[in-house]
Design an enzyme around this catalytic site. Sequence first.
Site, short mmCIF file in Angstrom:
data_model
loop_
_atom_site.label_atom_id
_atom_site.label_comp_id
_atom_site.label_asym_id
_atom_site.label_seq_id
_atom_site.Cartn_x
_atom_site.Cartn_y
_atom_site.Cartn_z
CB CYS A 2 -0.94 0.05 1.19
SG CYS A 2 -2.12 -1.27 1.26
NE ARG A 27 4.79 1.90 -0.17
CZ ARG A 27 5.47 2.10 0.94
NH1 ARG A 27 6.64 2.69 0.89
NH2 ARG A 27 5.01 1.72 2.12
CD1 TRP A 76 0.81 -6.00 -2.71
CD2 TRP A 76 0.34 -6.78 -0.68
NE1 TRP A 76 1.42 -7.23 -2.58
CE2 TRP A 76 1.14 -7.73 -1.35
CE3 TRP A 76 -0.07 -7.07 0.62
CZ2 TRP A 76 1.53 -8.93 -0.77
CZ3 TRP A 76 0.32 -8.27 1.20
CH2 TRP A 76 1.11 -9.17 0.50
CG ASN A 102 0.62 1.04 4.38
OD1 ASN A 102 0.40 -0.17 4.42
ND2 ASN A 102 1.84 1.54 4.32
N GLY A 103 -1.80 -0.59 6.29
CA GLY A 103 -1.69 -1.30 7.58
C GLY A 103 -2.88 -2.21 7.75
CD GLU A 484 19.16 -12.26 -2.26
OE1 GLU A 484 18.44 -12.77 -1.38
OE2 GLU A 484 18.84 -11.24 -2.89
CE LYS A 488 16.65 -10.60 -5.86
NZ LYS A 488 16.77 -10.53 -4.47
CD GLU A 491 12.75 -11.59 -5.05
OE1 GLU A 491 11.91 -11.33 -4.19
OE2 GLU A 491 13.94 -11.21 -4.96
CG HIS A 507 21.44 -36.28 4.59
ND1 HIS A 507 21.77 -37.53 5.07
CD2 HIS A 507 22.56 -35.52 4.71
CE1 HIS A 507 23.03 -37.52 5.47
NE2 HIS A 507 23.54 -36.31 5.26
CE LYS A 609 12.91 -2.24 -2.90
NZ LYS A 609 13.89 -3.27 -3.29
C1 G6P Z 1 10.18 -7.79 0.70
C2 G6P Z 1 11.05 -7.44 -0.49
C3 G6P Z 1 12.41 -8.11 -0.36
C4 G6P Z 1 13.05 -7.73 0.96
C5 G6P Z 1 12.14 -8.05 2.14
C6 G6P Z 1 12.67 -7.43 3.42
O1 G6P Z 1 9.85 -9.14 0.66
O2 G6P Z 1 10.42 -7.83 -1.69
O3 G6P Z 1 13.25 -7.70 -1.43
O4 G6P Z 1 14.26 -8.42 1.10
O5 G6P Z 1 10.85 -7.49 1.93
O6 G6P Z 1 12.62 -6.03 3.28
P1 G6P Z 1 13.53 -5.02 4.04
O7 G6P Z 1 13.09 -3.68 3.54
O8 G6P Z 1 13.23 -5.20 5.51
O9 G6P Z 1 14.95 -5.32 3.73
#
Ligand code: G6P
Length: 614
Positions: A2, A27, A76, A102-103, A484, A488, A491, A507, A609
Amino acid sequence: MCGIVGYAGSRQAGPILLDGLARLEYRGYDSAGVAVLSPGGGLCVKKTKGRLSALNELTDSGRALDGVIGVGHTRWATHGEPNDVNSHPHVGENGRIAVVHNGIIENYAEIKKFLRQKGLTFQSDTDTEVVAQLLEYYLSGGEDLISAVYKVLHRIEGAYALGILCADTPDSFVAARKDAPLIIGYGGNCNFIASDVTAIIKYTHEVSYMDDGEVAVVTKDSVEVYDALRRRVEKPRHTVDWDVSDAEKGGYEHFMFKEIMEQPEALRATIYPRVKDGRVVFEELKIGEEYIRKLKKIYIAACGSSYHVGMIGKYNLERLTRIPTETVLASELRYSDPLIDKDTLVIVISQSGETLDSMAALREAKSRGARILSIVNVVGSSIARESDDVVYTHAGPEIAVATTKAYSTQLAVLNMLGVYFAGLLGKMEPEQYDEIVAELRLLPEKAARVLADTERIKYLASRCFNHESVFYIGRNLDYALGLEGSLKLKEISYIHSEAYAAGELKHGTISLIEPGTLVVALCTYLPLFDKAMSNVVEVISRGASVVALTAEGRAGELSGTVEPENILTVPETHPVLEPSLGIIPLQLFAYYIALQRGCDIDKPRNLAKSVTVE
Ligand code: G6P
């Protein structure tokens, strides 16, 4: 997650709100809407499911909305599916109030029941609508707007950033905040609110960060802020030191690619000011040698990619400082009755500084007496402000949902903290210390070398993009790096992908390896290169198609086993820093695969985001 923007000025509000919302798109959202106070009195509300283009069409990019004060929102969905009715703004039954939020209002069901008993009817399935309806309920009982807002805030539980328009007060709008980001922007002859700076940077660099419990009354000429007890508060003003061009694509097709390419510069900006006369220095830290000497334990708490940085931190901090270090998902920490006390340092890592789970972990740790050191990118964000110490990464604004340059700079800071603590504790030989510091300074240049070879990765991606399942394997730091790399890929390309500690393969997971299965083997952590090689052989002998990543000097050892054109390399550095380089080809690999698959790279489906709900 949001986005909110609000404007009070003398220009037409609609186009400014739509432009602000476009800058908040990153976002994550599934619907959008705006409300404007009409010059003739009353509210004009337009909202729709889907991308902003739909709202632009509905409102002629905001030009069809008459009025100079308004609020906008990208939603969102949490409560109620993404549809036109559930989109914000929500309007009270008498049409006098419009609210963007937002929230999450946690006790919305109870309030809804109360209001229904009073005869009010609800249009949407959202938690937010109760705010609009409750406000109108108090207004119709004779309260003025601000008193009604305070009554509502006392009654609702949960997290909120709110933007409120009221037809009875045509010269202002009201904002309120608790546990969700909201800033005020001062534009000279106009004023703003926004979820973050990107929405309004085009109009002003002067901002204040609202604190929990605060309420702001915004007109074109003034912003009055009150605390939870309705006392007037003077907010400090801050100047944002980046520019609108930093938040634009600058000729690149995607923000993600631009941000990958910005990594050498971001690393330089983060590392160089913190290396002086061959020593790592953190002038911003208040903790000193005495505190570090007494430290019994370090906890690292974070979410998503920031958590993956923490996974590397666990290996490196323990290795360098010999202080027991545990990395936990922030969403798990708060419910796990963690062994945290005053002798524990809790490091919270967050790009946005607004992730709700990370904030909750911070508060939980604080309540147990721990000292909080946060590594944050967004200056003035909530996590930064609630921490005892903050180390800012200097990645600049990151717009693509999938983080790249923020991850790299967080990692650089965490490694530097390890070196700094170890140096103070005398845990490193002088030669080892000097070598790591020298290599830290070389990281930007070496990262640039990796980026010079994007064509090779692009080609490899063109051969791999059809796979539907991928495994990333590696040991130790390569395992953490694989987490990571795998995230990537999944996502942004929607390919199922998993990261495994290579030693753990046998295992269970190895049963999934069959002829043609794509395995990305990470062999950059050279102390365990031979062990990693045996895992490569293990999967190849079961038919896997392997893409391998290793340090430049070691490619030859892989070439007898892995097809040479499937081998990617990065320059050699100190082993603890290798993931800082290793991540770059993995980001590019994911990027090019997603590109081949025609995915919405900067705004992947269902992702946000900044995740400001639990
Ligand atoms: C969301 C984003 C990720 C990020 C995570 C933590 O899932 O899409 O890219 O790593 O939040 O966010 P932060 O702002 O706390 O690093």
